[in-house]
Motif scaffolding. Structure first.
Motif, PDB file in Angstrom:
ATOM      1  N   ARG A   8       0.845  -1.203   0.000  1.00 44.73           N
ATOM      2  CA  ARG A   8       0.000   0.000   0.000  1.00 44.73           C
ATOM      3  C   ARG A   8       0.873   1.243   0.000  1.00 44.73           C
ATOM      4  N   VAL A 120      -9.802   3.067   4.090  1.00 43.80           N
ATOM      5  CA  VAL A 120      -9.052   1.808   4.162  1.00 43.80           C
ATOM      6  C   VAL A 120      -9.835   0.682   3.499  1.00 43.80           C
ATOM      7  N   ILE A 153      -3.882   5.859   6.676  1.00 47.30           N
ATOM      8  CA  ILE A 153      -4.277   4.638   5.962  1.00 47.30           C
ATOM      9  C   ILE A 153      -3.243   3.520   6.114  1.00 47.30           C
TER      10      ILE A 153
END
Length: 242
Positions: A8, A120, A153
């Motif tokens: 991510r 998220v 996040i």
């Protein structure tokens, strides 16, 4: 399956990166190229959060220096980032990606409110999330907003996309012998006042142990190569105490 250095990321784009060389505020061809780079990441299973500045349209601090109230100028700048976010959303959706724009300001008719848990969840479902309107507060830059959202996040890496190779001691386009830094710590960047991000953004990353990579966004395929482990641009980390 290819192994990537992280799953991510938060990608920070300057608004100026979207500008046309002919003077237009948003260049459709640049949008398409950037969207293609992001699609390549998403197709590989990498979760992408995105923050786009608004400098191609309006800079609040600049307007304040010209006599406009600073708070009003920054609010105008936040709205400029929403315009860029919607443009990027359209370019990404044209390529078949699912995208959500989440704004720190309430503009429910054009995008969602920023809610951390929802952001998220969008990422976990493979959607690109574009964070707009900065932090929602005046006196904070989109660099600070990018650092904040990356931390919120749980991004494993923040990438600041620029027009140059990485971090230099001075503007390499103006100073021929400017020193290039392939590696440095956040404290070094702060102490030497290197023009990477504003101090608030750097301190946020440092204190939350979030590594940052500064690289040239105009180098075709560079982000994917970085994800595959190639040493590209400049890496800024918290560093260890002696």
């Amino acid at each position: 399956m290819t192994n990537f250095i992280c799953q991510r990321i938060l990608l920070k784009l300057s608004g100026e990166a979207l500008m046309s060389e002919k003077g237009g505020s948003i260049d459709a061809d640049i949008l398409k190229r950037l969207a293609g780079e992001i699609k390549e990441l998403c197709d590989a299973g990498i979760q992408v959060g995105l923050v786009v500045g608004g400098g191609n349209i309006l800079r609040g601090a600049q307007k304040a220096s010209e006599g406009l109230d600073r708070v009003t100028g920054d609010q105008m700048g936040m709205l400029a980032t929403v315009i860029n976010a919607l443009a990027m959303q359209d370019a990404l959706e044209y390529l078949g990606l699912q995208v959500r724009v989440m704004s720190a300001l309430k503009i429910n008719q054009v995008c969602e409110d920023f809610i951390r848990r929802r952001a998220v969840r969008h990422l976990e479902k493979g959607r690109v999330v574009i964070f707009a309107a900065g932090t929602g507060n005046p006196f904070f830059t989109t660099d600070s907003a990018a650092s904040l959202r990356a931390i919120e996040i749980d991004a494993q890496l923040m990438i600041k996309a620029t027009k140059v190779k990485g971090v230099y001691s001075a503007d390499p386009e103006k100073v021929k012998d400017a020193r290039f830094y392939p590696r440095l710590t956040y404290d070094e960047a702060l102490d030497q006042r290197l023009n990477v991000m504003d101090a608030t953004a750097l301190v946020l990353c440092r204190d939350n142990n979030l590594p940052m990579r500064v690289m040239n966004i105009f180098e075709q395929g560079a982000i994917m190569r970085l994800m595959q482990g190639e040493d590209i641009g400049s890496l800024i980390e918290r560093g260890t105490k002696a």
